[in-house]
Design a protein around this motif. Structure first.
Motif, short mmCIF file in Angstrom:
data_model
loop_
_atom_site.label_atom_id
_atom_site.label_comp_id
_atom_site.label_asym_id
_atom_site.label_seq_id
_atom_site.Cartn_x
_atom_site.Cartn_y
_atom_site.Cartn_z
N ALA A 354 -10.72 4.83 -2.68
CA ALA A 354 -9.37 4.76 -2.14
C ALA A 354 -8.66 3.50 -2.62
CB ALA A 354 -9.41 4.80 -0.62
N ARG A 355 -7.35 3.62 -2.80
CA ARG A 355 -6.55 2.50 -3.28
C ARG A 355 -5.37 2.26 -2.34
NH1 ARG A 355 -5.17 4.74 -9.04
NH2 ARG A 355 -3.88 2.83 -9.15
N THR A 356 -4.92 1.03 -2.28
CA THR A 356 -3.79 0.67 -1.41
C THR A 356 -2.52 0.62 -2.25
OG1 THR A 356 -5.23 -0.65 0.01
CG2 THR A 356 -2.86 -1.06 0.15
N PRO A 357 -1.49 1.41 -1.88
CA PRO A 357 -0.25 1.41 -2.65
C PRO A 357 0.45 0.05 -2.60
CG PRO A 357 -0.37 3.33 -1.19
CD PRO A 357 -1.47 2.39 -0.79
N ALA A 358 1.13 -0.29 -3.67
CA ALA A 358 1.85 -1.56 -3.74
C ALA A 358 3.18 -1.50 -2.99
CB ALA A 358 2.09 -1.94 -5.20
N SER A 359 3.71 -0.28 -2.80
CA SER A 359 4.98 -0.10 -2.08
C SER A 359 4.96 1.27 -1.42
CB SER A 359 6.17 -0.22 -3.05
OG SER A 359 6.21 0.92 -3.91
N HIS A 360 6.10 1.61 -0.82
CA HIS A 360 6.18 2.90 -0.14
C HIS A 360 7.17 3.83 -0.82
CE1 HIS A 360 4.83 0.12 3.23
NE2 HIS A 360 3.79 0.87 2.92
N GLY A 361 7.39 3.62 -2.10
CA GLY A 361 8.20 4.53 -2.88
C GLY A 361 7.38 5.75 -3.27
N VAL A 362 8.01 6.90 -3.34
CA VAL A 362 7.33 8.15 -3.66
C VAL A 362 7.94 8.74 -4.92
CG1 VAL A 362 6.81 10.49 -2.88
CG2 VAL A 362 6.85 8.60 -1.22
N ARG A 413 -0.10 15.95 1.61
CA ARG A 413 -1.36 16.47 1.09
C ARG A 413 -1.96 17.58 1.95
NH1 ARG A 413 -7.28 14.28 -0.83
NH2 ARG A 413 -7.32 15.61 -2.67
N PHE A 414 -1.10 18.52 2.32
CA PHE A 414 -1.61 19.75 2.90
C PHE A 414 -2.33 20.56 1.82
CE2 PHE A 414 1.22 20.34 6.90
CZ PHE A 414 0.93 19.04 7.27
N ASP A 415 -2.00 20.27 0.57
CA ASP A 415 -2.67 20.85 -0.58
C ASP A 415 -2.37 19.96 -1.77
OD1 ASP A 415 -4.17 22.54 -2.13
OD2 ASP A 415 -3.06 24.36 -1.65
N ASP A 416 -3.04 20.21 -2.88
CA ASP A 416 -2.79 19.45 -4.09
C ASP A 416 -1.99 20.30 -5.07
OD1 ASP A 416 -4.12 17.14 -3.31
OD2 ASP A 416 -6.05 17.89 -4.00
N PRO A 417 -1.10 19.69 -5.86
CA PRO A 417 -0.32 20.47 -6.84
C PRO A 417 -1.23 21.06 -7.92
CG PRO A 417 0.09 18.11 -7.09
CD PRO A 417 -0.75 18.27 -5.87
N VAL A 427 0.23 4.94 -6.70
CA VAL A 427 -1.12 5.47 -6.49
C VAL A 427 -1.02 6.97 -6.23
CG1 VAL A 427 -3.18 5.38 -5.05
CG2 VAL A 427 -1.89 3.28 -5.52
N PRO A 428 -1.76 7.82 -6.98
CA PRO A 428 -1.75 9.25 -6.70
C PRO A 428 -2.13 9.52 -5.24
CG PRO A 428 -2.84 8.82 -8.78
CD PRO A 428 -2.60 7.48 -8.14
N VAL A 429 -1.46 10.48 -4.62
CA VAL A 429 -1.67 10.77 -3.20
C VAL A 429 -3.15 10.97 -2.86
CG1 VAL A 429 -1.27 12.51 -1.42
CG2 VAL A 429 0.65 11.57 -2.70
N PRO A 430 -3.94 11.72 -3.67
CA PRO A 430 -5.35 11.89 -3.30
C PRO A 430 -6.15 10.61 -3.23
CG PRO A 430 -4.69 13.52 -4.94
CD PRO A 430 -3.58 12.52 -4.85
N GLU A 431 -5.64 9.53 -3.87
CA GLU A 431 -6.37 8.27 -3.90
C GLU A 431 -5.85 7.25 -2.90
OE1 GLU A 431 -6.62 6.72 -7.86
OE2 GLU A 431 -6.77 8.71 -8.78
N VAL A 432 -4.81 7.62 -2.14
CA VAL A 432 -4.21 6.66 -1.20
C VAL A 432 -5.15 6.43 -0.03
CG1 VAL A 432 -2.31 6.26 0.41
CG2 VAL A 432 -1.85 7.25 -1.84
N ALA A 433 -5.42 5.17 0.26
CA ALA A 433 -6.29 4.83 1.38
C ALA A 433 -5.57 5.11 2.70
CB ALA A 433 -6.69 3.36 1.30
N ASP A 434 -6.27 5.80 3.61
CA ASP A 434 -5.75 6.06 4.95
C ASP A 434 -4.34 6.67 4.87
OD1 ASP A 434 -5.83 6.23 7.65
OD2 ASP A 434 -5.55 4.10 8.04
N LEU A 435 -4.27 7.82 4.21
CA LEU A 435 -2.98 8.44 3.90
C LEU A 435 -2.11 8.64 5.13
CD1 LEU A 435 -1.10 9.87 1.85
CD2 LEU A 435 -2.37 11.99 2.35
#
Length: 608
Positions: A354-362, A413-417, A427-435
Motif C-alpha cells: 500500500a502507498r500513501t497518496p501525495a494529495s487528494h486529486g483524482v 473501488r466497487f470494481d476495477d476498470p 497512486v493507483p486506487v488499488p494501491e492506496v493505503a486505507d482507501l
C-alpha cells in the motif's frame, strides 16, 4: 442487493448436464470435506468396529439358548456359571459397542461443527474481497442458501452418514454372515425377500440422481423468487405490481409442485410394493414358519431360529438408513457445488504494498469498464478521462444509464476498470493505503444497519467518542431529531422505531462526516426525499463538501449549478467538461437543463 432470477435457473437440465453436474457435485463435496477428512475416516473405522461387535450379543444369545434347551432336554440343572459368563459377554459387548458408537458420533459431530465454521469463515473472507458490484448483481437468495441451507444440508453427511451409513452397511453383512454360520438354510430364510425388494427399489430409483439435481435446481429457483418477492414487497405494492411479482413466485412454486408430483406418484407405488416385502409380519412369517419346520426336522435349534429371525428384522432398518444416506449424498453434492462456486467468486486483485497518496486529486485516465464478460459483456464506460482537482466540486450529469454511477463506484473501488487507470494523488486506487478513510460516499440508499443509531454513525470509525458522534449528527442536521427519540442514540434502527427517508439519509451523512474522508462521492443523495428533508440534507452536504474533493452525481442540473466543474456523460463517454456558464450552450447540457425546468422538482441550492 438485487434478487433477480435468471430464467435459466429453473430450466430443466438435460441428462448429460445432470451427469456432469453430479460429477462436479462429487468433486465439490470432496473439496469441501477435505478439512475434516481424517476425522470422518476415524469415525468410519470406529463404526466398523461397532458394527462387528453387534454380532457378539447374538452369539451369546445362541449359546445361552442352547444351554437352557440342553438342560431342559436332559432334565438336569442349568450350568449357571456358563450362562453368567455368556450374559457378561453379551452385556459387555453391547455396552462396548454403544460406547464406540457414541465416540464415533461425537467425532463426526465435532467435525461437522468445525467444518461449518471453516466454510463460513472461508465464505466471509472470500465475500469480503469480492468486487462490491457483485453484491448488486448476485441473487441474495443464492448467498443465503449457501450460508444457511447448504451448510445445513451437508450437516447430515458429515455428522451422521459416516457412522450411520457405515454401520448400516457393515452390521447387516456381519450378522448375515453369522446367520449363515448358524445354518445356511436359516441364512437363506433371513434374506428371502431381499432380492425382490432390491429389484423393486432399483426400478423406483432409476433416474434418481437426475431427478434429485432437477429438484434442487427448481427449489433454488423457488427460494430465489420468494426472496425477490419479499425483499421488494414495498416497491411492488407502491406501484401496484403485487400481482405480477406474486405471480412470478407462484409460477415457480407451481412448476416445482408439478415436477415433484409427476416424479413421486409412480415412485410411491413401486416403493410401497418394495417396502411391503420387508414388512415385519412377512419377515417373521417366513423366518419363524420356515425355522419351525427346520426345528421339527431336527436340523436346527429353537435358539438358532430366534437369533436368525432377530437378525432378519434388522435388514429393513439398515436398508432405510442406506437409502437416506444415498439421498443425503445427492443433496449434499449439489449444496457443496454451490458453496464451491461461491468460494470461487472472483476477487479484487491484490495490488501489492500500500502507498500513501501525495494529495487528494483524482485522475481518470482512459478508463473503460464492462458489465459481464465474453459475449454478454455490456460496455458501460469507454475511454473516460477527467480530473478532480483537490478542494473542488465536480458534478457528473447526463441521462439515466449514461455511466455516471459507474464512474463513482470505480473511484470507490466497487470494481476495477477493464482498461485505463484511476489515481489518487498519483497512486493507483488499488494501491492506496486505507482507501475508505480517504474516500467517503453518501448514496441514494443510506444503507443503515439494524444496530443503534450511535453505531450506525460510528460505523466507519468504531472508536469514535460520544462527543464526536454527537458533533457529526449536529453537522448533519439530525441531532435534535435523534435526541427526541425515547432511547436517543441507543435507538436500534428498524427495531425500536422507524425513521423517515430524510432522517436516515442525514444519519448516513453524519457517518461520512465522522469518517472525515478528504474525497467525497455524493450520488443523488436527495433524490428520494421530501422537500423539507431535501433542504436540510442540502445544507448538511454543503457543510460536508467544504474543502473536500467532491464528485457529485445528479440528474437535476440546478442542484449542481454552483459546481467548480461539470462533466457531461452520455453513452459511457465524457461529452463535455466545463462550468455551467461554459456548458449552457452545449446541445446535450442544454437539453438536460430544459428537461429539468419542464419537469421541475423542488428547488434546491447547489453544493458549494
Amino acid at each position: 442487493m438485487t434478487t433477480t432470477v435468471s430464467t435459466s435457473d429453473a430450466r430443466p437440465a438435460s441428462s448429460r448436464e445432470v451427469k456432469v453436474q453430479q460429477k462436479a457435485g462429487a468433486r465439490a463435496l470432496k473439496d469441501v470435506m477435505a478439512p475434516v477428512a481424517g476425522r470422518l475416516a476415524l469415525g468410519r473405522v470406529l463404526a466398523v468396529i461397532s458394527a462387528v461387535l453387534a454380532v457378539v450379543p447374538y452369539v451369546a444369545l445362541v449359546h445361552i439358548g442352547d444351554l437352557l434347551l440342553d438342560a431342559a432336554r436332559a432334565g438336569s440343572a442349568v450350568d449357571g456359571e456358563a450362562v453368567d459368563r455368556w450374559l457378561r459377554i453379551l452385556i459387555g459387548a453391547f455396552a462396548l459397542r454403544l460406547l464406540i458408537y457414541f465416540v464415533a458420533l461425537l467425532i463426526t459431530h465435532l467435525a461437522d461443527i468445525t467444518l461449518g465454521n471453516v466454510i463460513r469463515l472461508r465464505l466471509v473472507r472470500r465475500l469480503s474481497r469480492v468486487h462490491l458490484v457483485w453484491f448488486t448483481s448476485t441473487n441474495s437468495g443464492r448467498v443465503r442458501k449457501a450460508l444457511q441451507d447448504d451448510i445445513g444440508t451437508i450437516h447430515h453427511l458429515i455428522a451422521h452418514q459416516p457412522v450411520d451409513g457405515t454401520n448400516a452397511m457393515v452390521m447387516p453383512i456381519a450378522l448375515m454372515a453369522y446367520a449363515f454360520v448358524i445354518d445356511w438354510r436359516l441364512g437363506l430364510l433371513a434374506v428371502a425377500t431381499l432380492p425382490l425388494y432390491v429389484a423393486a427399489m432399483a426400478l423406483s430409483m432409476r433416474g434418481m440422481g437426475e431427478k434429485t439435481v432437477q429438484m434442487d435446481t427448481r427449489l433454488s429457483a423457488v427460494s430465489a423468487r420468494m426472496v425477490e418477492f419479499v425483499t421488494g414487497i414495498t416497491v411492488v405494492k407502491a406501484f401496484g405490481r403485487v400481482g405480477r411479482a406474486h405471480r412470478s413466485y407462484q409460477e415457480s412454486a407451481d412448476e416445482f409442485q408439478e415436477f415433484y408430483y409427476n416424479w413421486v406418484r409412480p415412485l410411491i407405488r413401486v416403493s410401497s410394493l418394495g417396502n411391503s416385502l420387508l414388512a415385519v409380519p412377512l419377515i417373521l412369517l417366513i423366518n419363524i414358519g420356515g425355522g419351525a419346520w427346520l426345528v421339527h426336522r431336527g436340523l436346527v435349534t429353537t435358539a438358532d431360529v430366534l437369533a436368525t429371525s432377530l437378525i432378519a428384522l434388522l435388514i429393513p432398518y439398515a436398508i432405510e438408513t442406506l437409502m437416506n444416506s444415498t439421498w443425503a449424498q445427492q443433496m449434499a453434492g449439489a449444496s457443496a457445488l454451490r458453496i464451491v462456486d461461491l468460494l470461487a467468486t472472483p476477487v479484487l486483485d491484490d495490488a501489492g504494498p500500500a502507498r500513501t497518496p501525495a494529495s487528494h486529486g483524482v485522475v481518470f485516465d482512459g478508463v473503460s469498464y464492462s458489465y459481464g464478460s465474453g459475449d454478454d459483456a455490456v460496455l458501460a464506460l469507454d475511454g473516460v478521462s477527467l480530473e478532480l482537482t483537490p478542494g473542488t466540486v465536480t458534478a457528473l450529469v447526463g441521462p439515466s444509464g449514461s455511466g455516471k454511477s459507474t464512474i463513482a463506484t470505480l473511484l470507490a473501488r466497487f470494481d476495477d476498470p477493464r482498461a485505463g487507470t484511476i489515481t489518487i494523488g498519483g497512486v493507483p486506487v488499488p494501491e492506496v493505503a486505507d482507501l475508505y478513510s480517504r474516500v467517503g460516499f453518501v448514496l441514494q440508499d443510506p444503507q443503515l444497519l439494524n444496530i443503534s443509531l450511535r453505531d450506525n454513525i460510528a460505523l466507519g470509525r468504531p472508536g469514535a467518542t460520544d462527543d464526536e458522534v454527537r458533533a457529526a449528527a449536529r453537522a448533519a442536521q439530525v441531532l435534535d431529531e435523534i435526541e427526541e427519540l425515547p432511547d436517543g442514540f441507543d435507538t436500534v434502527y428498524g427495531a425500536d422505531t422507524g425513521l423517515s427517508g430524510g432522517q436516515a439519509q442525514r444519519i448516513a451523512i453524519a457517518r461520512a462526516i465522522l469518517v472525515d474522508a478528504p474525497i467525497l462521492i455524493l450520488d443523488e443523495a436527495t433524490a428520494l426525499t421530501d422537500p423539507e428533508s431535501q433542504h436540510q440534507i442540502q445544507r448538511a452536504l454543503s457543510d460536508l463538501a467544504r474543502g473536500r474533493t467532491v464528485l457529485l452525481i445528479a440528474h437535476r442540473p440546478e442542484v449542481i449549478r454552483g459546481a467548480d466543474q461539470i462533466v457531461l456523460v452520455d453513452g459511457g463517454r465524457v461529452i463535455a467538461t466545463g462550468t455551467h456558464e461554459q456548458l449552457v450552450t452545449h446541445p446535450g447540457y442544454a437539453h438536460l437543463w430544459r428537461n429539468a425546468h419542464a419537469h421541475p422538482d423542488t428547488e434546491t441550492e447547489g453544493v458549494r
